[in-house]
Enzyme design. Structure first.
Site, PDB file in Angstrom:
ATOM      1  N   TYR A 263       0.828  -1.144  -0.061  1.00 23.05           N
ATOM      2  CA  TYR A 263      -0.010   0.069   0.159  1.00 23.05           C
ATOM      3  C   TYR A 263       0.740   1.306   0.068  1.00 23.05           C
ATOM      4  O   TYR A 263       0.549   2.109  -0.772  1.00 23.05           O
ATOM      5  CB  TYR A 263      -1.053  -0.265   1.284  1.00 23.05           C
ATOM      6  CG  TYR A 263      -1.800   1.507   1.524  1.00 23.05           C
ATOM      7  CD1 TYR A 263      -2.437   1.629   0.749  1.00 23.05           C
ATOM      8  CD2 TYR A 263      -1.274   2.149   2.611  1.00 23.05           C
ATOM      9  CE1 TYR A 263      -3.172   3.082   0.815  1.00 23.05           C
ATOM     10  CE2 TYR A 263      -1.917   3.394   2.875  1.00 23.05           C
ATOM     11  CZ  TYR A 263      -2.871   3.751   1.761  1.00 23.05           C
ATOM     12  OH  TYR A 263      -3.300   4.865   2.013  1.00 23.05           O
TER      13      TYR A 263
HETATM   14  O1  UGA Z   1      -2.011   7.176   7.907  1.00 21.04           O
HETATM   15  C1  UGA Z   1      -2.342   6.420   6.843  1.00 21.04           C
HETATM   16  O2  UGA Z   1      -1.598   7.008   5.949  1.00 21.04           O
HETATM   17  C2  UGA Z   1      -3.048   5.334   6.955  1.00 21.04           C
HETATM   18  O3  UGA Z   1      -3.880   5.398   8.109  1.00 21.04           O
HETATM   19  C3  UGA Z   1      -4.478   4.078   8.302  1.00 21.04           C
HETATM   20  O4  UGA Z   1      -3.671   2.902   8.600  1.00 21.04           O
HETATM   21  P1  UGA Z   1      -3.342   2.507   9.986  1.00 21.04           P
HETATM   22  O5  UGA Z   1      -2.513   3.911  10.651  1.00 21.04           O
HETATM   23  O6  UGA Z   1      -2.631   1.326   9.977  1.00 21.04           O
HETATM   24  O7  UGA Z   1      -4.888   2.646  10.661  1.00 21.04           O
HETATM   25  P2  UGA Z   1      -5.648   1.476  11.390  1.00 21.04           P
HETATM   26  O8  UGA Z   1      -5.657   0.143  10.532  1.00 21.04           O
HETATM   27  O9  UGA Z   1      -6.671   1.879  11.710  1.00 21.04           O
HETATM   28  O10 UGA Z   1      -4.775   1.028  12.565  1.00 21.04           O
HETATM   29  C4  UGA Z   1      -4.517   1.993  13.874  1.00 21.04           C
HETATM   30  C5  UGA Z   1      -3.541   1.432  14.630  1.00 21.04           C
HETATM   31  O11 UGA Z   1      -4.090   0.121  15.300  1.00 21.04           O
HETATM   32  C6  UGA Z   1      -3.135  -0.725  15.347  1.00 21.04           C
HETATM   33  N1  UGA Z   1      -4.240  -2.027  15.194  1.00 21.04           N
HETATM   34  C7  UGA Z   1      -4.777  -2.384  14.069  1.00 21.04           C
HETATM   35  C8  UGA Z   1      -5.493  -3.395  13.892  1.00 21.04           C
HETATM   36  C9  UGA Z   1      -5.678  -4.450  14.981  1.00 21.04           C
HETATM   37  O12 UGA Z   1      -6.438  -5.333  15.080  1.00 21.04           O
HETATM   38  N2  UGA Z   1      -5.033  -4.047  16.107  1.00 21.04           N
HETATM   39  C10 UGA Z   1      -4.030  -2.823  16.264  1.00 21.04           C
HETATM   40  O13 UGA Z   1      -3.733  -2.972  17.356  1.00 21.04           O
HETATM   41  C11 UGA Z   1      -2.435  -0.474  13.986  1.00 21.04           C
HETATM   42  O14 UGA Z   1      -0.945  -1.387  14.406  1.00 21.04           O
HETATM   43  C12 UGA Z   1      -2.222   0.781  14.167  1.00 21.04           C
HETATM   44  O15 UGA Z   1      -1.134   1.557  14.954  1.00 21.04           O
HETATM   45  C13 UGA Z   1      -5.257   3.769   7.127  1.00 21.04           C
HETATM   46  O16 UGA Z   1      -6.155   2.579   7.188  1.00 21.04           O
HETATM   47  C14 UGA Z   1      -4.552   3.711   5.682  1.00 21.04           C
HETATM   48  O17 UGA Z   1      -5.605   4.082   4.776  1.00 21.04           O
HETATM   49  C15 UGA Z   1      -3.799   5.275   5.673  1.00 21.04           C
HETATM   50  O18 UGA Z   1      -3.320   5.456   4.510  1.00 21.04           O
END
Ligand code: UGA
Length: 452
Positions: A263
Site C-alpha cells: 500500500y
Molecule cells: O496514515 C495513513 O496513511 C494510513 O492510516 C490508516 O492506517 P493505520 O494507521 O494502520 O490505521 P488502522 O488500521 O486503523 O490502525 C491503527 C492502529 O491500530 C493498530 N491495530 C490495528 C488493527 C488491529 O487489529 N490492532 C491494532 O492494534 C495498528 O497497528 C495501528 O497502530 C489507514 O487505514 C490507511 O488507509 C492510511 O493510509
C-alpha cells in the site's frame, strides 16, 4: 483487469497459429480427420464466444475491480476480483448529463468546479460536502466497490445527494468516462481521493492496489493532461510512505524510500508519478500525506471503527505491541481538520500550465503532511473508547504483525501550516466522542443498519 490475451491458449489456438504457415503438410493431414476437424471448429466457436463476452463490455462500462472482499476484507478471492472486474456501470444520456451539470454548477463568485474521485468514501464525502457548502461546483465519482460494506457508501451518497452533489458511478480506470466528464464540465480542480486503502489488506489483494493507486491514478492524469483547461490536482498520499523512517516527527524532507507495505509503495509510486506528470505536462499537483484519519462516517476497516463494534459486542480486540513491549502509536487526525487541509490545498493550488497536452511553463508540485502532531498509543485509544462506550474492552495484546504496519507515526506539520494555514484543533478524545455519537445513532440497536 482480465484481458482476452490473458486467457490461457488452447491447444486449438496453438495449432491454428503454427500449422497452416509453418508445416503446411501437417495442416492437410489434420483436415483429413473428422474428429480433428470437429475439435478445431469447437475451439474456434469457443474462442468467438469468449471474444464476444469480453468485447461486449461496452466502452461506457468500467472495470471496477479495485477491490476486494465482501464485508470483511479477508474473504476475497481471485474469482471475486475477476467478477468485479466485469462489473458494468451505465452512464451517459441527456438526463445523466443534466445531473452532472447541475451538480457541478458553481454558486459562489470565483467558486471552483471540482471533480471529487472517491466521493462516496470517508474523506471524499466530507470534502465534497464542505466544498458544496461554500458554493463550489462539485461532481463526485465512485465505483462503490465492496472492500467494506457498500451500504455505508450508499448512505454517504444519500447524504451528499441531499446537499446537491451527484456521484457518477464509475471507475477511475475508465478513460472514456473521464473524458466524457471533462467534455461536459471544464473542471478547474480535481480532488483525487479514490484509492484502495488499508495497510494490511495489501497482502491479500495486491492487484487491487496496483489497479486503483497506480493504473487508476495514471489514467486520471492522462485525461487531466489532455483536458483544456488542465485542472489543478490535489490527491491523497499517505503517512505510510515514511515506512521504516525513524526520524521523528516525520518531515516532508525525510526519506520515503523504505515502504513497509505494498500500500505504502503504491502511494509512494503515486508521488513519483505526480512528479513525472508535473515535469512533462505542466500539471499542478499537490499530494497530501494523511495521518490515520478518523471520525463520523469513517471506514469500518480501520481499528478505531472495528474496535468500537467489537467492544460493544463483547468480542476481544487485538492490540498490537512492538517487540520488547514497545508501544505502537498513531498520529490520529480528525476528519474536520483533514477537510480544512484539503480545502487549503485546493485554495492555494496554482493553475496547471499545459495546454493541448503540452507543457508551456513550470507548474506547482507539492507534498504536505496532514497530521495532528500528537501520537497516541493504541492502548490509550482503547481506553478512550471504553470510557465513551461505558463498556470494558476485552483486550488481547498481540505482537505487531509483519504485514505492513509500522510502529508509530508522528507528523511535522509546519510546512502545511505555513502554506495552507493548516492547524488541527481536535484531539483524539474530542474526535472519538463525535465518532461514537455518530456510530451509536447510525447503528442504533433495533434500527435498520447493522454494524458491519
Ligand atoms: O496514515 C495513513 O496513511 C494510513 O492510516 C490508516 O492506517 P493505520 O494507521 O494502520 O490505521 P488502522 O488500521 O486503523 O490502525 C491503527 C492502529 O491500530 C493498530 N491495530 C490495528 C488493527 C488491529 O487489529 N490492532 C491494532 O492494534 C495498528 O497497528 C495501528 O497502530 C489507514 O487505514 C490507511 O488507509 C492510511 O493510509
Amino acid at each position: 483487469m482480465p484481458h482476452i490475451d490473458n486467457n490461457p491458449s488452447t491447444p486449438g489456438k496453438f495449432k491454428m497459429e503454427k500449422s497452416p504457415y509453418i508445416h503446411h503438410h501437417h495442416r492437410l493431414r489434420w483436415h483429413s480427420t473428422p474428429l480433428v476437424k470437429l475439435t478445431f471448429w469447437s475451439f474456434i466457436f469457443l474462442g468467438l464466444i469468449l471474444m464476444f463476452f469480453f468485447r461486449s463490455s461496452p466502452s461506457s462500462t468500467s472495470s471496477s475491480l479495485s477491490s476486494s472482499s465482501s464485508s470483511s476484507p479477508s474473504s476475497s478471492s481471485s474469482s471475486d476480483t475477476s467478477r468485479r472486474s466485469l462489473r458494468t456501470f451505465s452512464w451517459g444520456g441527456p438526463s445523466w448529463e443534466k445531473r452532472v451539470r447541475n451538480s457541478a454548477r458553481v454558486r459562489a463568485s470565483n467558486g471552483f468546479t471540482v471533480l471529487v474521485t472517491g466521493a462516496a468514501g470517508f474523506v471524499g464525502t466530507h470534502v465534497s460536502a464542505a466544498l458544496k457548502r461554500r458554493g463550489d461546483g462539485v461532481l463526485g465519482l465512485d465505483n462503490f466497490n465492496d472492500y467494506y460494506d457498500p451500504s455505508l457508501k450508499r448512505a454517504r451518497q444519500a447524504l451528499l445527494e441531499r446537499s446537491g452533489v451527484f456521484i457518477v458511478e464509475g471507475d477511475i480506470n475508465d478513460q472514456a468516462l473521464l473524458k466524457k466528464l471533462f467534455e461536459v464540465i471544464p473542471f478547474s480542480h480535481v480532488m483525487h481521493l479514490a484509492a484502495q486503502a488499508g495497510v494490511r489488506y495489501a497482502m491479500q489483494n495486491p492487484g487491487s492496489y496496483v489497479h486503483s493507486n497506480i493504473a487508476g491514478f495514471v489514467n486520471l492524469l492522462e485525461v487531466c493532461k489532455s483536458a483544456n483547461p488542465q485542472p489543478a490536482i490535489v490527491w491523497a498520499s499517505s503517512s505510510s510512505v515514511y515506512g521504516l523512517n525513524t526520524k521523528v516527527p516525520f518531515s516532508e524532507k525525510d526519506r520515503t524510500d523504505q515502504p513497509a507495505s505494498l500500500y505504502a509503495a503504491t502511494k509512494k509510486a503515486g508521488e513519483e508519478i505526480a512528479h513525472t506528470y508535473n515535469h512533462i505536462y505542466g500539471l499542478s499537483l499537490t499530494g497530501l500525506r494523511f495521518f490515520t484519519v478518523y471520525g463520523p462516517w469513517g471506514r469500518p476497516d480501520m481499528a478505531y471503527f472495528f474496535f468500537t463494534k467489537d467492544i460493544l459486542k463483547g468480542k476481544s480486540i487485538p492490540i498490537f505491541e512492538a517487540s520488547n513491549h514497545g508501544t505502537v502509536a498513531r498520529d490520529f487526525t480528525y476528519i474536520d481538520d483533514i477537510v480544512k487541509g484539503c480545502l487549503g490545498a485546493l485554495d492555494t493550488a496554482e493553475k496547471s500550465t499545459g495546454s493541448g497536452g503540452k507543457k508551456t511553463g513550470s507548474a506547482q508540485l507539492r507534498v504536505f503532511n496532514l497530521g495532528n502532531t500528537s501520537p497516541v498509543p493504541v492502548s490509550d485509544l482503547v481506553s478512550i473508547l471504553e470510557k465513551l462506550l461505558k463498556v470494558k474492552a476485552k483486550r488481547t495484546v498481540m505482537k505487531l504483525p509483519r504485514n505492513g504496519d509500522v510502529q508509530f507515526t508522528h507528523a511535522n506539520i509546519s510546512y502545511a501550516k505555513r502554506e495552507l494555514g493548516y492547524k488541527p484543533t481536535t484531539d483524539l478524545q474530542g474526535g472519538l466522542k463525535k465518532f461514537v455519537r455518530w456510530y451509536l445513532s447510525y447503528y442504533k440497536p433495533g434500527g435498520k443498519k447493522s454494524a458491519v
